[in-house]
Design a protein around this motif. Structure first.
Motif, PDB file in Angstrom:
ATOM      1  N   SER A   1      36.808  47.466  47.187  1.00  9.80           N
ATOM      2  CA  SER A   1      37.498  46.508  48.045  1.00  9.80           C
ATOM      3  C   SER A   1      37.708  47.105  49.433  1.00  9.80           C
ATOM      4  O   SER A   1      37.634  48.323  49.617  1.00  9.80           O
ATOM      5  CB  SER A   1      38.851  46.111  47.446  1.00  9.80           C
ATOM      6  OG  SER A   1      39.733  47.220  47.430  1.00  9.80           O
TER       7      SER A   1
ATOM      8  N   TYR B   1      43.922  38.197  57.805  1.00 11.11           N
ATOM      9  CA  TYR B   1      43.671  36.779  57.987  1.00 11.11           C
ATOM     10  C   TYR B   1      44.543  36.279  59.139  1.00 11.11           C
ATOM     11  O   TYR B   1      45.688  36.721  59.300  1.00 11.11           O
ATOM     12  CB  TYR B   1      44.019  35.995  56.719  1.00 11.11           C
ATOM     13  CG  TYR B   1      43.220  36.381  55.504  1.00 11.11           C
ATOM     14  CD1 TYR B   1      41.866  36.095  55.412  1.00 11.11           C
ATOM     15  CD2 TYR B   1      43.818  37.029  54.429  1.00 11.11           C
ATOM     16  CE1 TYR B   1      41.124  36.448  54.292  1.00 11.11           C
ATOM     17  CE2 TYR B   1      43.093  37.390  53.298  1.00 11.11           C
ATOM     18  CZ  TYR B   1      41.747  37.096  53.240  1.00 11.11           C
ATOM     19  OH  TYR B   1      41.022  37.450  52.128  1.00 11.11           O
TER      20      TYR B   1
ATOM     21  N   THR C   1      39.639  42.223  50.389  1.00  6.83           N
ATOM     22  CA  THR C   1      38.360  41.565  50.135  1.00  6.83           C
ATOM     23  C   THR C   1      37.544  42.427  49.189  1.00  6.83           C
ATOM     24  O   THR C   1      37.686  43.649  49.150  1.00  6.83           O
ATOM     25  CB  THR C   1      37.563  41.368  51.438  1.00  6.83           C
ATOM     26  OG1 THR C   1      37.335  42.655  52.054  1.00  6.83           O
ATOM     27  CG2 THR C   1      38.307  40.470  52.409  1.00  6.83           C
TER      28      THR C   1
ATOM     29  N   SER D   1      30.504  41.932  47.859  1.00  6.66           N
ATOM     30  CA  SER D   1      29.750  40.868  47.190  1.00  6.66           C
ATOM     31  C   SER D   1      28.993  41.391  45.970  1.00  6.66           C
ATOM     32  O   SER D   1      28.657  40.622  45.060  1.00  6.66           O
ATOM     33  CB  SER D   1      28.767  40.210  48.172  1.00  6.66           C
ATOM     34  OG  SER D   1      27.848  41.165  48.673  1.00  6.66           O
TER      35      SER D   1
ATOM     36  N   GLU E   1      40.990  36.982  41.470  1.00  7.47           N
ATOM     37  CA  GLU E   1      41.789  36.064  42.274  1.00  7.47           C
ATOM     38  C   GLU E   1      43.258  36.475  42.282  1.00  7.47           C
ATOM     39  O   GLU E   1      43.938  36.391  43.305  1.00  7.47           O
ATOM     40  CB  GLU E   1      41.634  34.633  41.748  1.00  7.47           C
ATOM     41  CG  GLU E   1      40.299  34.000  42.075  1.00  7.47           C
ATOM     42  CD  GLU E   1      40.037  33.905  43.564  1.00  7.47           C
ATOM     43  OE1 GLU E   1      40.972  33.548  44.319  1.00  7.47           O
ATOM     44  OE2 GLU E   1      38.913  34.221  43.986  1.00  7.47           O
TER      45      GLU E   1
ATOM     46  N   ARG F   1      46.238  33.838  48.745  1.00  8.35           N
ATOM     47  CA  ARG F   1      45.193  34.184  49.715  1.00  8.35           C
ATOM     48  C   ARG F   1      44.823  32.952  50.541  1.00  8.35           C
ATOM     49  O   ARG F   1      44.564  31.886  49.982  1.00  8.35           O
ATOM     50  CB  ARG F   1      43.953  34.707  48.995  1.00  8.35           C
ATOM     51  CG  ARG F   1      42.813  35.119  49.923  1.00  8.35           C
ATOM     52  CD  ARG F   1      41.772  35.898  49.163  1.00  8.35           C
ATOM     53  NE  ARG F   1      41.156  35.118  48.122  1.00  8.35           N
ATOM     54  CZ  ARG F   1      39.869  34.753  48.099  1.00  8.35           C
ATOM     55  NH1 ARG F   1      39.083  35.080  49.100  1.00  8.35           N
ATOM     56  NH2 ARG F   1      39.387  34.070  47.079  1.00  8.35           N
TER      57      ARG F   1
ATOM     58  N   GLN G   1      39.103  35.653  59.808  1.00  6.26           N
ATOM     59  CA  GLN G   1      39.307  36.936  59.128  1.00  6.26           C
ATOM     60  C   GLN G   1      38.815  38.057  60.025  1.00  6.26           C
ATOM     61  O   GLN G   1      37.728  37.983  60.593  1.00  6.26           O
ATOM     62  CB  GLN G   1      38.555  36.960  57.806  1.00  6.26           C
ATOM     63  CG  GLN G   1      38.616  38.296  57.069  1.00  6.26           C
ATOM     64  CD  GLN G   1      37.707  38.319  55.856  1.00  6.26           C
ATOM     65  OE1 GLN G   1      37.634  37.354  55.094  1.00  6.26           O
ATOM     66  NE2 GLN G   1      36.998  39.421  55.662  1.00  6.26           N
TER      67      GLN G   1
ATOM     68  N   SER H   1      32.624  40.488  54.335  1.00  6.36           N
ATOM     69  CA  SER H   1      32.410  39.093  54.700  1.00  6.36           C
ATOM     70  C   SER H   1      32.458  38.208  53.455  1.00  6.36           C
ATOM     71  O   SER H   1      32.256  38.654  52.326  1.00  6.36           O
ATOM     72  CB  SER H   1      31.056  38.926  55.402  1.00  6.36           C
ATOM     73  OG  SER H   1      29.985  39.166  54.489  1.00  6.36           O
ATOM     74  N   ASP H   2      32.727  36.928  53.693  1.00  8.01           N
ATOM     75  CA  ASP H   2      32.692  35.916  52.641  1.00  8.01           C
ATOM     76  C   ASP H   2      31.701  34.849  53.103  1.00  8.01           C
ATOM     77  O   ASP H   2      32.091  33.736  53.481  1.00  8.01           O
ATOM     78  CB  ASP H   2      34.089  35.329  52.434  1.00  8.01           C
ATOM     79  CG  ASP H   2      34.151  34.370  51.254  1.00  8.01           C
ATOM     80  OD1 ASP H   2      33.215  34.390  50.431  1.00  8.01           O
ATOM     81  OD2 ASP H   2      35.118  33.593  51.161  1.00  8.01           O
TER      82      ASP H   2
ATOM     83  N   TRP I   1      28.350  32.189  53.549  1.00  4.39           N
ATOM     84  CA  TRP I   1      27.777  31.052  52.849  1.00  4.39           C
ATOM     85  C   TRP I   1      26.332  31.336  52.456  1.00  4.39           C
ATOM     86  O   TRP I   1      25.751  30.602  51.660  1.00  4.39           O
ATOM     87  CB  TRP I   1      27.818  29.817  53.744  1.00  4.39           C
ATOM     88  CG  TRP I   1      29.208  29.324  54.019  1.00  4.39           C
ATOM     89  CD1 TRP I   1      30.381  29.829  53.508  1.00  4.39           C
ATOM     90  CD2 TRP I   1      29.580  28.232  54.854  1.00  4.39           C
ATOM     91  NE1 TRP I   1      31.445  29.130  53.977  1.00  4.39           N
ATOM     92  CE2 TRP I   1      30.991  28.134  54.808  1.00  4.39           C
ATOM     93  CE3 TRP I   1      28.867  27.332  55.641  1.00  4.39           C
ATOM     94  CZ2 TRP I   1      31.700  27.166  55.512  1.00  4.39           C
ATOM     95  CZ3 TRP I   1      29.561  26.369  56.352  1.00  4.39           C
ATOM     96  CH2 TRP I   1      30.957  26.282  56.289  1.00  4.39           C
TER      97      TRP I   1
ATOM     98  N   PRO J   1      24.983  38.078  53.048  1.00  2.69           N
ATOM     99  CA  PRO J   1      25.991  38.779  53.854  1.00  2.69           C
ATOM    100  C   PRO J   1      25.335  39.599  54.959  1.00  2.69           C
ATOM    101  O   PRO J   1      24.379  40.342  54.703  1.00  2.69           O
ATOM    102  CB  PRO J   1      26.695  39.685  52.831  1.00  2.69           C
ATOM    103  CG  PRO J   1      25.709  39.855  51.721  1.00  2.69           C
ATOM    104  CD  PRO J   1      24.924  38.585  51.661  1.00  2.69           C
TER     105      PRO J   1
END
Length: 259
Positions: free
Chosen positions: A30, A35, A154, A157, A183, A194, A200, A205-206, A208, A211
């Motif tokens: 992590s 945020y 975070t 991935s 979660e 969260r 952020q 990264s989160d 779509w 990454p």
């Protein structure tokens, strides 16, 4: 950096049936983040002493001799570095002054720029209108909304590819239980809940799509289009090396838009 309540992790792992070694392996993969969210989207426990730290949109206040960046990309975010919680991130940001983010969020930008305005610099708010070939034009100006910082966590991935986690999932492990455990840890790190659609800074990264923070590149910031304008459905990511970020070589950062 964002602290992790080891007791909570142990109790959550037991609650969801996640072995201790798997829980520890996930937490080890992590990274902390900040945020930036409107006050009403902060966890209730954090609102009373909340201090504004950023603003979406609006017009930029720039030093003498500095104008809108070439390409006239809009100002999407301003961050007051001194108002950010210190010792949270694992990337180096300026201790004071303001960071101004100029980039397009509705379409892939032709150009983008990140400026640091040192504290105490004399600035003047710039107009949105400008002359081009004898015609009056206007830069896109987004609604100015105040944002507040929330420390968070975070996950990588590829976090579920660790040997302990992979063995758990390939055996009799419950993937849904593992997701619920993750979660719960992320909610705990953010004060109970969260944030969802937001800005952020730092962390993993989160995205779509693929990454962009791979290899030597780490995430500087990501901005959901809806965090700037509710009608814009894009994800805008800014990455760079730790060295470029620490040295404020912001011209070398890379911008990626996903939709």
């Amino acid at each position: 950096m964002t602290s992790i309540d080891e007791r909570f992790v142990h109790e959550a792992a037991a609650e969801y049936g996640v072995p201790g070694p798997v829980a520890q392996e996930l937490v080890a993969r992590s990274r902390p983040c900040l945020y930036l969210v409107p006050l009403e989207e902060m966890p209730p426990s954090l609102r009373e002493n909340a201090r504004p730290a950023a603003r979406t949109g609006g017009l930029p206040a720039l030093p003498d001799g500095v104008d809108w960046p070439e390409g006239r990309e809009p100002l999407v975010l301003s961050v007051d570095c001194a108002a950010l919680p210190h010792d949270v991130l694992d990337i180096e940001l300026p201790a004071d002054g303001h960071l101004l983010f100029f980039t397009g969020i509705e379409y892939p930008p032709e150009s983008s720029m990140l400026l640091h305005i040192p504290a105490g610099t004399r600035t003047t708010e710039r107009s949105a209108t400008y002359e081009f070939h004898g015609e009056t034009n206007q830069v896109r100006v987004y609604e100015a909304r105040t944002l507040y910082p929330v420390a968070g966590l975070t996950f990588d991935s590829d976090r579920q590819e660790g040997p302990q986690t992979r063995a758990f999932l390939d055996g009799d492990g419950d993937e849904d239980a593992l997701d619920s455990f993750e979660e719960a840890v992320l909610d705990m790190a953010s004060g109970g809940h969260r944030p969802g659609v937001c800005v952020q800074v730092g962390g993993f990264s989160d995205p779509w799509d693929m990454p962009p923070d791979e290899g030597d590149l780490v995430l500087f910031a990501q901005m959901a289009g809806q965090a700037i304008d509710h009608n814009v459905f894009t994800m805008n990511l800014i990455v760079g090396t730790r060295e470029d970020i620490a040295s404020r070589r912001y011209a070398d950062l890379r911008y990626e838009q996903q939709y």
